[in-house]
Design a protein around this motif. Sequence first.
Motif, PDB file in Angstrom:
ATOM      1  N   ASP A   1     -20.948   8.255 -44.288  1.00  0.00           N
ATOM      2  CA  ASP A   1     -21.540   9.527 -44.730  1.00  0.00           C
ATOM      3  C   ASP A   1     -21.393   9.760 -46.228  1.00  0.00           C
ATOM      4  OD1 ASP A   1     -22.272  10.131 -42.155  1.00  0.00           O
ATOM      5  OD2 ASP A   1     -20.460  11.294 -41.725  1.00  0.00           O
ATOM      6  N   VAL A   2     -20.560   8.966 -46.898  1.00  0.00           N
ATOM      7  CA  VAL A   2     -20.295   9.205 -48.319  1.00  0.00           C
ATOM      8  C   VAL A   2     -21.560   9.050 -49.148  1.00  0.00           C
ATOM      9  CG1 VAL A   2     -19.057   8.369 -50.355  1.00  0.00           C
ATOM     10  CG2 VAL A   2     -17.871   8.575 -48.156  1.00  0.00           C
ATOM     11  N   VAL A   3     -22.256   7.936 -48.988  1.00  0.00           N
ATOM     12  CA  VAL A   3     -23.461   7.676 -49.800  1.00  0.00           C
ATOM     13  C   VAL A   3     -24.542   8.717 -49.541  1.00  0.00           C
ATOM     14  CG1 VAL A   3     -25.326   6.041 -50.250  1.00  0.00           C
ATOM     15  CG2 VAL A   3     -22.975   5.223 -50.075  1.00  0.00           C
ATOM     16  N   PRO A   4     -24.876   9.058 -48.286  1.00  0.00           N
ATOM     17  CA  PRO A   4     -25.895  10.098 -48.072  1.00  0.00           C
ATOM     18  C   PRO A   4     -25.528  11.438 -48.704  1.00  0.00           C
ATOM     19  CG  PRO A   4     -25.543   8.886 -46.049  1.00  0.00           C
ATOM     20  CD  PRO A   4     -24.491   8.432 -46.997  1.00  0.00           C
TER      21      PRO A   4
ATOM     22  N   THR B   1     -22.255  12.909 -35.404  1.00  0.00           N
ATOM     23  CA  THR B   1     -21.954  13.193 -36.812  1.00  0.00           C
ATOM     24  C   THR B   1     -22.981  12.552 -37.746  1.00  0.00           C
ATOM     25  OG1 THR B   1     -20.438  11.298 -36.849  1.00  0.00           O
ATOM     26  CG2 THR B   1     -19.489  13.469 -36.403  1.00  0.00           C
ATOM     27  N   ALA B   2     -23.606  11.439 -37.318  1.00  0.00           N
ATOM     28  CA  ALA B   2     -24.626  10.797 -38.158  1.00  0.00           C
ATOM     29  C   ALA B   2     -25.877  11.655 -38.293  1.00  0.00           C
ATOM     30  CB  ALA B   2     -24.995   9.431 -37.582  1.00  0.00           C
ATOM     31  N   GLY B   3     -26.060  12.602 -37.389  1.00  0.00           N
ATOM     32  CA  GLY B   3     -27.237  13.462 -37.447  1.00  0.00           C
ATOM     33  C   GLY B   3     -27.038  14.740 -38.241  1.00  0.00           C
ATOM     34  N   LEU B   4     -25.821  14.956 -38.776  1.00  0.00           N
ATOM     35  CA  LEU B   4     -25.543  16.199 -39.493  1.00  0.00           C
ATOM     36  C   LEU B   4     -26.393  16.342 -40.752  1.00  0.00           C
ATOM     37  CD1 LEU B   4     -21.642  16.432 -39.208  1.00  0.00           C
ATOM     38  CD2 LEU B   4     -23.318  17.954 -38.156  1.00  0.00           C
ATOM     39  N   VAL B   5     -26.367  15.313 -41.611  1.00  0.00           N
ATOM     40  CA  VAL B   5     -27.079  15.417 -42.885  1.00  0.00           C
ATOM     41  C   VAL B   5     -28.596  15.501 -42.694  1.00  0.00           C
ATOM     42  CG1 VAL B   5     -27.552  14.265 -45.081  1.00  0.00           C
ATOM     43  CG2 VAL B   5     -25.226  14.327 -44.189  1.00  0.00           C
ATOM     44  N   PRO B   6     -29.217  14.618 -41.875  1.00  0.00           N
ATOM     45  CA  PRO B   6     -30.671  14.750 -41.675  1.00  0.00           C
ATOM     46  C   PRO B   6     -31.068  16.097 -41.071  1.00  0.00           C
ATOM     47  CG  PRO B   6     -29.921  12.599 -40.933  1.00  0.00           C
ATOM     48  CD  PRO B   6     -28.693  13.411 -41.193  1.00  0.00           C
ATOM     49  N   GLY B   7     -30.319  16.539 -40.069  1.00  0.00           N
ATOM     50  CA  GLY B   7     -30.644  17.819 -39.444  1.00  0.00           C
ATOM     51  C   GLY B   7     -30.504  18.973 -40.407  1.00  0.00           C
ATOM     52  N   ALA B   8     -29.421  18.965 -41.187  1.00  0.00           N
ATOM     53  CA  ALA B   8     -29.208  20.032 -42.158  1.00  0.00           C
ATOM     54  C   ALA B   8     -30.264  20.004 -43.255  1.00  0.00           C
ATOM     55  CB  ALA B   8     -27.813  19.904 -42.771  1.00  0.00           C
ATOM     56  N   ALA B   9     -30.662  18.802 -43.695  1.00  0.00           N
ATOM     57  CA  ALA B   9     -31.661  18.688 -44.761  1.00  0.00           C
ATOM     58  C   ALA B   9     -33.001  19.269 -44.329  1.00  0.00           C
ATOM     59  CB  ALA B   9     -31.826  17.221 -45.166  1.00  0.00           C
ATOM     60  N   ILE B  10     -33.424  18.943 -43.122  1.00  0.00           N
ATOM     61  CA  ILE B  10     -34.703  19.469 -42.621  1.00  0.00           C
ATOM     62  C   ILE B  10     -34.655  20.989 -42.521  1.00  0.00           C
ATOM     63  CG2 ILE B  10     -36.240  19.538 -40.620  1.00  0.00           C
ATOM     64  CD1 ILE B  10     -35.420  16.603 -40.096  1.00  0.00           C
TER      65      ILE B  10
ATOM     66  N   VAL C   1     -13.868  18.228 -44.307  1.00  0.00           N
ATOM     67  CA  VAL C   1     -13.835  17.472 -45.561  1.00  0.00           C
ATOM     68  C   VAL C   1     -12.920  16.257 -45.484  1.00  0.00           C
ATOM     69  CG1 VAL C   1     -12.030  18.955 -46.537  1.00  0.00           C
ATOM     70  CG2 VAL C   1     -13.564  17.689 -48.049  1.00  0.00           C
ATOM     71  N   LEU C   2     -11.837  16.330 -44.722  1.00  0.00           N
ATOM     72  CA  LEU C   2     -10.898  15.205 -44.663  1.00  0.00           C
ATOM     73  C   LEU C   2     -11.293  14.159 -43.629  1.00  0.00           C
ATOM     74  CD1 LEU C   2      -7.428  16.968 -45.065  1.00  0.00           C
ATOM     75  CD2 LEU C   2      -8.911  15.950 -46.805  1.00  0.00           C
ATOM     76  N   THR C   3     -12.339  14.424 -42.888  1.00  0.00           N
ATOM     77  CA  THR C   3     -12.779  13.451 -41.882  1.00  0.00           C
ATOM     78  C   THR C   3     -14.192  12.944 -42.181  1.00  0.00           C
ATOM     79  OG1 THR C   3     -13.550  15.247 -40.431  1.00  0.00           O
ATOM     80  CG2 THR C   3     -11.311  14.424 -40.081  1.00  0.00           C
ATOM     81  N   ILE C   4     -14.567  12.935 -43.455  1.00  0.00           N
ATOM     82  CA  ILE C   4     -15.862  12.372 -43.834  1.00  0.00           C
ATOM     83  C   ILE C   4     -15.857  10.879 -43.531  1.00  0.00           C
ATOM     84  CG2 ILE C   4     -17.426  11.903 -45.757  1.00  0.00           C
ATOM     85  CD1 ILE C   4     -16.347  14.403 -47.118  1.00  0.00           C
TER      86      ILE C   4
ATOM     87  N   ALA D   1      -9.596   9.720 -50.812  1.00  0.00           N
ATOM     88  CA  ALA D   1     -10.499   9.209 -51.852  1.00  0.00           C
ATOM     89  C   ALA D   1     -11.947   9.561 -51.524  1.00  0.00           C
ATOM     90  CB  ALA D   1     -10.326   7.697 -52.001  1.00  0.00           C
ATOM     91  N   ARG D   2     -12.323   9.428 -50.250  1.00  0.00           N
ATOM     92  CA  ARG D   2     -13.691   9.787 -49.849  1.00  0.00           C
ATOM     93  C   ARG D   2     -13.934  11.280 -50.058  1.00  0.00           C
ATOM     94  NH1 ARG D   2     -12.548   6.177 -45.533  1.00  0.00           N
ATOM     95  NH2 ARG D   2     -12.063   7.908 -44.117  1.00  0.00           N
TER      96      ARG D   2
END
Length: 302
Positions: free
Chosen positions: A138-141, A66-75, A131-134, A17-18
């Motif tokens: 991490d869903v909301v970000p 894993t919590a740093g993936l989205v911020p690091g990628a965004a920058i 994708v299957l281990t989101i 579902a995620r």
Amino acid sequence: MSPGDLLFGAFALPFMARALLVLVVLSVVAGIVGVLVNLRGLEFISDGLTHAVFPGLAIGLAVGGTAGLVPGAAIAALLGAVLLTLFVRAGVTSDAAVAVVLVATFSVGVIVVSKSDDYAGELEALLFGRVLTIAPDDVVPLVLVSLLAAVAVGATLKQQLFRAFDPQGSRAAGENGLVLDLVLNASIALVVVAGASTVGTLLVLALLIVPGASARLATERLWLLFPIAAAVGAASAWFGLALGFGVSVGAGIDVPAGSTVVAVFVAVYAVMLGARLVRGRMVRRATPTDARHGIARAVGER
């Protein structure tokens, strides 16, 4: 496994579902942004941005897990978008600018990942996704990053289309080309951020390019391109996840979810291309006959 279980039952599982929520939102937004990428001919620049994200993912993972993936990628993605835009505006050819950014950023990412204890595992996850281990957190970000790209494109859509079809006219009308290019490239970068965190940096380009290209096969009406691209993206993501689950669980053949989703995107494009070719051939065959009938009617009326 029945078709109903395949298409719907699998998503009763929380991790499926995620994956479905994130991928459908991402694919819809990527389809909309991808139409502009297609109209502007920015496919190679988009490829450069996918690679520019890689060091951000690697550094984010090294610093914050894993919590740093989205911020690091965004920058990293936004920096890459600004650099590519400025390079092109400075007169550097887009191919050269992309090549410089691509090689430099990808090499930095590999160096950072090589310092990891699990070099091979981390490199595979960053390149081909997870994708299957989101994680639930991490869903909301990831959804917000995707929606931010949609808002940026939606707010400037008319101006972006004007610039795509008539750059000189856009400048004459007082539109700021630099701002529009930055907005579009930043939107592409945000889509790449969400995509790289799910299907990986090597596969995210398919989400950006294929739905828009498929829409152009289906219609020549400008404003229909966007809903068709969004529909192609959403349906392909849904069916790709379901197919991957069915093959892995039902048939016992372990296949990567992200790669299966991308394969469905490409298969949909191939089907639409085939339909377009068949339709074009039928039109060409019918046109001479219709033309003769029209001439005969015109002569008879006289």
